[in-house]
Design a protein around this motif. Sequence first.
Motif, PDB file in Angstrom:
ATOM      1  N   ALA A 119       0.843  -1.201   0.000  1.00 24.51           N
ATOM      2  CA  ALA A 119       0.000   0.000   0.000  1.00 24.51           C
ATOM      3  C   ALA A 119       0.875   1.247   0.000  1.00 24.51           C
ATOM      4  O   ALA A 119       0.589   2.226  -0.711  1.00 24.51           O
ATOM      5  CB  ALA A 119      -0.929  -0.006   1.207  1.00 24.51           C
ATOM      6  N   ALA A 120       1.964   1.263   0.769  1.00 20.65           N
ATOM      7  CA  ALA A 120       2.859   2.414   0.820  1.00 20.65           C
ATOM      8  C   ALA A 120       3.546   2.592  -0.532  1.00 20.65           C
ATOM      9  O   ALA A 120       3.671   3.714  -1.045  1.00 20.65           O
ATOM     10  CB  ALA A 120       3.896   2.231   1.924  1.00 20.65           C
ATOM     11  N   GLY A 121       3.980   1.512  -1.148  1.00 16.09           N
ATOM     12  CA  GLY A 121       4.625   1.588  -2.460  1.00 16.09           C
ATOM     13  C   GLY A 121       3.653   2.112  -3.515  1.00 16.09           C
ATOM     14  O   GLY A 121       4.012   2.940  -4.367  1.00 16.09           O
ATOM     15  N   ALA A 122       2.426   1.619  -3.487  1.00 12.54           N
ATOM     16  CA  ALA A 122       1.422   2.083  -4.455  1.00 12.54           C
ATOM     17  C   ALA A 122       1.137   3.563  -4.246  1.00 12.54           C
ATOM     18  O   ALA A 122       0.997   4.325  -5.207  1.00 12.54           O
ATOM     19  CB  ALA A 122       0.143   1.260  -4.309  1.00 12.54           C
ATOM     20  N   GLY A 123       1.066   4.005  -2.982  1.00  7.73           N
ATOM     21  CA  GLY A 123       0.833   5.420  -2.686  1.00  7.73           C
ATOM     22  C   GLY A 123       1.977   6.276  -3.187  1.00  7.73           C
ATOM     23  O   GLY A 123       1.765   7.375  -3.717  1.00  7.73           O
ATOM     24  N   PHE A 124       3.225   5.793  -2.970  1.00  2.66           N
ATOM     25  CA  PHE A 124       4.400   6.546  -3.426  1.00  2.66           C
ATOM     26  C   PHE A 124       4.395   6.694  -4.952  1.00  2.66           C
ATOM     27  O   PHE A 124       4.618   7.768  -5.491  1.00  2.66           O
ATOM     28  CB  PHE A 124       5.679   5.816  -2.955  1.00  2.66           C
ATOM     29  CG  PHE A 124       6.929   6.474  -3.427  1.00  2.66           C
ATOM     30  CD1 PHE A 124       7.352   7.679  -2.861  1.00  2.66           C
ATOM     31  CD2 PHE A 124       7.697   5.905  -4.448  1.00  2.66           C
ATOM     32  CE1 PHE A 124       8.514   8.285  -3.304  1.00  2.66           C
ATOM     33  CE2 PHE A 124       8.848   6.513  -4.884  1.00  2.66           C
ATOM     34  CZ  PHE A 124       9.271   7.706  -4.329  1.00  2.66           C
ATOM     35  N   LEU A 125       4.104   5.593  -5.686  1.00  3.40           N
ATOM     36  CA  LEU A 125       4.045   5.658  -7.156  1.00  3.40           C
ATOM     37  C   LEU A 125       2.920   6.585  -7.627  1.00  3.40           C
ATOM     38  O   LEU A 125       3.098   7.355  -8.566  1.00  3.40           O
ATOM     39  CB  LEU A 125       3.833   4.261  -7.733  1.00  3.40           C
ATOM     40  CG  LEU A 125       5.038   3.323  -7.648  1.00  3.40           C
ATOM     41  CD1 LEU A 125       4.663   1.928  -8.154  1.00  3.40           C
ATOM     42  CD2 LEU A 125       6.195   3.871  -8.461  1.00  3.40           C
ATOM     43  N   LEU A 126       1.804   6.541  -6.965  1.00  2.00           N
ATOM     44  CA  LEU A 126       0.687   7.409  -7.330  1.00  2.00           C
ATOM     45  C   LEU A 126       1.054   8.877  -7.100  1.00  2.00           C
ATOM     46  O   LEU A 126       0.726   9.727  -7.922  1.00  2.00           O
ATOM     47  CB  LEU A 126      -0.564   7.025  -6.500  1.00  2.00           C
ATOM     48  CG  LEU A 126      -1.861   7.751  -6.868  1.00  2.00           C
ATOM     49  CD1 LEU A 126      -2.268   7.467  -8.296  1.00  2.00           C
ATOM     50  CD2 LEU A 126      -2.968   7.323  -5.922  1.00  2.00           C
TER      51      LEU A 126
END
Length: 133
Positions: A119-126
């Motif tokens: 979830a943190a990785g997806a948030g960072f990419l977004l």
Amino acid sequence: MARQSPQNSDTDISAKAAQAKDNAARTAQDVEELAELTYDELREQLELVKNDLAELTSAVKRAGQQTARHAARTARRSGRRAVETAGEGYDYAADQVEDVLGTAEDFAKERPALALGLAAGAGFLLALVMQRR
């Protein structure tokens, strides 16, 4: 050869002229009667043609109305099928979303640390993608 007297020849000419006049009058009357018959026959034929055209117009109108009713029924059926198909597609998508959410929820319960990292990785990419716009 005996020669006719002028009176006899005048009488013959008058008689022949009277006969020719009577014949001409009878011929004129015959032609007039024939013209009247022809005119009456033409009127009758014209009336028949008018009636035939009225019947043809009525038949074409009925055929057009029938075709329009058939097209309307077909359009209603197609519309109902489209609504049913869209409803089925919506139900299918809703079921798929519920399944994915259920799977994600089960994954998060079984591996909370990995789920939090993803979830943190997806948030960072977004966030990176949103900054570039």
